[in-house]
Design a protein around this motif. Structure first.
Motif, PDB file in Angstrom:
ATOM      1  N   SER A   1       0.686  -1.328  -0.128  1.00  0.00           N
ATOM      2  CA  SER A   1       0.141   0.010   0.066  1.00  0.00           C
ATOM      3  C   SER A   1       0.907   1.435   0.464  1.00  0.00           C
ATOM      4  O   SER A   1       0.757   2.314  -0.355  1.00  0.00           O
ATOM      5  CB  SER A   1      -1.165   0.297   1.304  1.00  0.00           C
ATOM      6  OG  SER A   1      -1.188  -1.013   1.475  1.00  0.00           O
ATOM      7  N   GLU A   2       1.986   1.145   0.425  1.00  0.00           N
ATOM      8  CA  GLU A   2       2.636   2.873   0.601  1.00  0.00           C
ATOM      9  C   GLU A   2       3.518   2.419  -0.596  1.00  0.00           C
ATOM     10  O   GLU A   2       4.332   1.363  -1.310  1.00  0.00           O
ATOM     11  CB  GLU A   2       3.973   2.634   1.464  1.00  0.00           C
ATOM     12  CG  GLU A   2       3.354   2.690   2.978  1.00  0.00           C
ATOM     13  CD  GLU A   2       2.034   0.940   3.459  1.00  0.00           C
ATOM     14  OE1 GLU A   2       2.846   0.287   3.024  1.00  0.00           O
ATOM     15  OE2 GLU A   2       1.266   1.161   4.559  1.00  0.00           O
TER      16      GLU A   2
ATOM     17  N   ASP B   1      12.705  -8.127   4.393  1.00  0.00           N
ATOM     18  CA  ASP B   1      13.821  -8.986   5.946  1.00  0.00           C
ATOM     19  C   ASP B   1      11.871  -8.404   6.544  1.00  0.00           C
ATOM     20  O   ASP B   1      12.005  -8.745   7.811  1.00  0.00           O
ATOM     21  CB  ASP B   1      14.877  -7.561   6.595  1.00  0.00           C
ATOM     22  CG  ASP B   1      15.871  -7.956   5.476  1.00  0.00           C
ATOM     23  OD1 ASP B   1      15.464  -9.527   5.022  1.00  0.00           O
ATOM     24  OD2 ASP B   1      17.073  -7.982   5.205  1.00  0.00           O
ATOM     25  N   PHE B   2      11.484  -7.069   6.196  1.00  0.00           N
ATOM     26  CA  PHE B   2      10.208  -6.731   6.740  1.00  0.00           C
ATOM     27  C   PHE B   2       8.856  -7.497   7.202  1.00  0.00           C
ATOM     28  O   PHE B   2       8.565  -8.243   7.692  1.00  0.00           O
ATOM     29  CB  PHE B   2       9.882  -5.572   7.128  1.00  0.00           C
ATOM     30  CG  PHE B   2       8.397  -4.877   7.383  1.00  0.00           C
ATOM     31  CD1 PHE B   2       8.766  -4.759   8.997  1.00  0.00           C
ATOM     32  CD2 PHE B   2       7.381  -4.333   6.878  1.00  0.00           C
ATOM     33  CE1 PHE B   2       7.535  -4.564   9.356  1.00  0.00           C
ATOM     34  CE2 PHE B   2       6.253  -4.635   7.294  1.00  0.00           C
ATOM     35  CZ  PHE B   2       6.172  -4.549   8.923  1.00  0.00           C
TER      36      PHE B   2
ATOM     37  N   LEU C   1       4.013  -0.751   5.834  1.00  0.00           N
ATOM     38  CA  LEU C   1       5.290  -0.735   5.489  1.00  0.00           C
ATOM     39  C   LEU C   1       5.313   0.738   6.506  1.00  0.00           C
ATOM     40  O   LEU C   1       5.488   1.483   6.225  1.00  0.00           O
ATOM     41  CB  LEU C   1       6.042  -0.730   4.630  1.00  0.00           C
ATOM     42  CG  LEU C   1       6.001  -1.253   3.871  1.00  0.00           C
ATOM     43  CD1 LEU C   1       6.192  -1.171   1.696  1.00  0.00           C
ATOM     44  CD2 LEU C   1       6.074  -2.810   3.527  1.00  0.00           C
ATOM     45  N   PRO C   2       6.784   0.125   6.952  1.00  0.00           N
ATOM     46  CA  PRO C   2       6.602   1.165   8.966  1.00  0.00           C
ATOM     47  C   PRO C   2       8.054   2.665   7.868  1.00  0.00           C
ATOM     48  O   PRO C   2       8.323   2.061   6.194  1.00  0.00           O
ATOM     49  CB  PRO C   2       8.119   0.705   9.921  1.00  0.00           C
ATOM     50  CG  PRO C   2       7.365  -0.788   9.576  1.00  0.00           C
ATOM     51  CD  PRO C   2       6.790  -1.108   8.552  1.00  0.00           C
TER      52      PRO C   2
ATOM     53  N   ASP D   1      11.576   3.980   3.932  1.00  0.00           N
ATOM     54  CA  ASP D   1      13.487   4.973   3.072  1.00  0.00           C
ATOM     55  C   ASP D   1      14.250   4.562   3.224  1.00  0.00           C
ATOM     56  O   ASP D   1      14.810   4.795   1.553  1.00  0.00           O
ATOM     57  CB  ASP D   1      13.361   6.049   4.578  1.00  0.00           C
ATOM     58  CG  ASP D   1      11.971   7.208   4.932  1.00  0.00           C
ATOM     59  OD1 ASP D   1      11.245   7.642   4.183  1.00  0.00           O
ATOM     60  OD2 ASP D   1      12.364   7.753   6.241  1.00  0.00           O
ATOM     61  N   ALA D   2      14.032   2.832   4.109  1.00  0.00           N
ATOM     62  CA  ALA D   2      15.554   2.193   3.226  1.00  0.00           C
ATOM     63  C   ALA D   2      15.793   2.103   2.042  1.00  0.00           C
ATOM     64  O   ALA D   2      16.887   1.523   1.620  1.00  0.00           O
ATOM     65  CB  ALA D   2      15.426   1.149   4.679  1.00  0.00           C
ATOM     66  N   THR D   3      14.235   1.596   1.920  1.00  0.00           N
ATOM     67  CA  THR D   3      14.546   1.407   0.368  1.00  0.00           C
ATOM     68  C   THR D   3      14.154   2.473  -0.828  1.00  0.00           C
ATOM     69  O   THR D   3      15.747   1.887  -1.730  1.00  0.00           O
ATOM     70  CB  THR D   3      12.565   0.344   0.033  1.00  0.00           C
ATOM     71  OG1 THR D   3      12.946  -0.620   1.123  1.00  0.00           O
ATOM     72  CG2 THR D   3      12.470  -0.424  -1.144  1.00  0.00           C
TER      73      THR D   3
END
Ligand code: ADP
Ligand code: MG
Length: 311
Positions: free
Chosen positions: A50-51, A263-264, A279-280, A285-287
Motif C-alpha cells: 500500500s505504501e 526482511d520486514f 510498511l513502516p 526510507d531504507a528501500t
C-alpha cells in the motif's frame, strides 16, 4: 531519504489508459505512441504494497533510458524520449496536471504488439530456476550438471523463457514452446538478442562490482513489422543484481533493492496473500535509499544530476 518528494502510487493522467500493470500506468498517445508512467508502487512476493517507495519510479525509468542508450544490442528499441520538455511538446494534455506526477518517471515509447514471451537470461541459479533445478535437475526443461548449489554460477548463461501470464505467476517454458508460439525464426532472434543484451550488461555491471544474476527482456513488433526491445530494461525490478563482495554460493543472496521490504515482511506472521501489511516509514526510507544506490552504482551518477544522452 525521500526528502519530501511527491510519491506516486496511482497516477491519473488526462489520457486514455491502455494498461495498468503492477508498477506502470500505460497511456495511449496520438501517433502510435504510448506514455509509460512508472509509479512508486513496490511489490514483494507478488503482492503490491500500500505504501509507495519515493523515487522508485524515477529510478526505473532513468535506469532503463541509461541502459538503452549504452547497449549496442538494445537497438532497435521502443524509447522515443524521457525528456520532460519533449514529452510535454508531444503530449500537450500533460500541461493540466502537476509536472511531478509524470516528469522523470515517464517514457514516451512507440507502441508495439508485445510478443507473449518473457525472455529471461540467467547466469546464476536463483529464484524459480533454483527451485526447478532442485526439484527436477533441469532448467527450462533442459538437464543441468548435477551438484550445483543455490545461487551457483551456471557453466554458461541460459535462455530461460516464460509465458507472460495476465494474472498470477509467469510460467517457465521450454524453447520449443517459444518456437510453437512465435515461429522458429523469431524464436532464434529473441534468444540471440537476449544473450547479446545479457552479455553486454553483465560485463558493464561486473566492472562496477555487481553480478547480474538474471534479467528479463520483452520484445514487440512495431507498425512496420520490426522487432523492438520494449518495456523496462535491466532495472532492479526486472533483474537480480548481487554485490560481488558479498556473493556466497550455497545460500540466498541479499537483494540490492527490496531487501528491507522482504526482511520486514519475513519477520511478520503474514501468509503472503493480499492485503499486504503496511510498511513502516523506516522500511520505506531504507528501500528508497537502496534504489538510489543501485542507480548510482551502475551509472556512476547520482539520480538528481542525471540526464540521459540524447534525451
Ligand atoms: N512499446 C510497448 N508497446 C506495447 N506494450 C508495451 C511496450 N512496452 C511495454 N509494454 C507493456 O506495458 C506493460 C508495462 O506495465 P507493467 O506495470 O510493467 O506491467 P506488468 O505488471 O504486466 O509487468 C507491460 O504489460 C508491457 O508488456
Ligand atoms: Mg512489468
Amino acid at each position: 531519504m525521500s526528502d519530501g518528494r511527491l510519491a506516486v502510487h496511482r497516477p491519473v493522467l488526462p489520457l486514455p489508459l491502455s494498461h495498468r500493470g503492477k508498477v506502470r500506468e500505460v497511456y495511449a498517445v496520438e501517433g502510435d505512441l504510448l506514455l509509460m508512467v512508472a509509479s512508486d508502487r513496490v511489490s514483494a512476493f507478488d503482492v503490491v504494497m500500500s505504501e509507495p517507495i519515493p523515487r522508485k519510479g524515477e529510478v526505473l525509468t532513468q535506469l532503463t533510458a541509461w541502459w538503452l542508450a549504452r547497449l549496442q544490442a538494445a537497438t532497435p528499441h521502443h524509447l522515443v524520449t524521457t525528456d520532460p520538455g519533449t514529452i510535454l511538446a508531444r503530449v500537450p494534455e500533460l500541461a493540466s496536471v502537476p509536472r511531478e506526477s509524470w516528469a522523470r518517471r515517464s517514457m514516451l515509447v512507440r507502441r508495439t504488439d508485445p510478443l507473449p514471451v518473457e525472455c529471461v537470461v540467467r547466469g546464476f541459479l536463483a529464484g524459480s530456476a533454483w527451485r526447478e533445478y532442485r526439484d527436477a535437475g533441469t532448467l527450462a526443461g533442459e538437464p543441468l550438471p548435477p551438484g550445483l548449489e543455490r545461487a551457483a554460477r551456471l557453466p554458461a548463461p541460459l535462455f530461460s523463457p516464460a509465458t507472460k501470464a495476465a494474472v498470477g505467476h509467469d510460467e517457465n517454458i521450454r524453447f520449443d514452446q517459444v518456437v510453437a508460439t512465435v515461429g522458429a525464426e523469431l524464436a532464434d532472434e529473441l534468444r540471440a538478442r537476449s544473450f547479446a543484451l545479457y552479455e553486454e550488461a553483465r560485463a558493464t555491471a561486473a566492472e562496477r562490482g555487481i553480478l547480474l544474476a538474471d534479467t528479463k527482456f520483452e520484445f514487440g513488433i512495431d507498425g512496420s513489422g520490426e522487432l523492438r526491445l520494449i518495456d523496462e530494461v535491466l532495472t532492479p525490478d526486472s533483474s537480480r543484481y548481487w554485490p560481488l563482495a558479498s556473493y556466497r554460493p550455497g545460500q540466498a543472496q541479499p537483494s540490492l533493492d527490496k531487501q528491507p521490504v522482504r526482511d520486514f515482511l519475513d519477520g511478520l506472521d503474514w501468509d503472503k496473500s493480499p492485503p499486504a501489511p503496511s510498511l513502516p516509514d523506516a522500511v520505506v526510507d531504507a528501500t528508497t535509499e537502496r534504489y538510489l544506490r543501485i542507480f548510482e552504482l551502475l551509472t556512476g551518477s547520482a539520480l538528481d544530476s542525471f540526464a540521459p544522452a540524447g534525451a
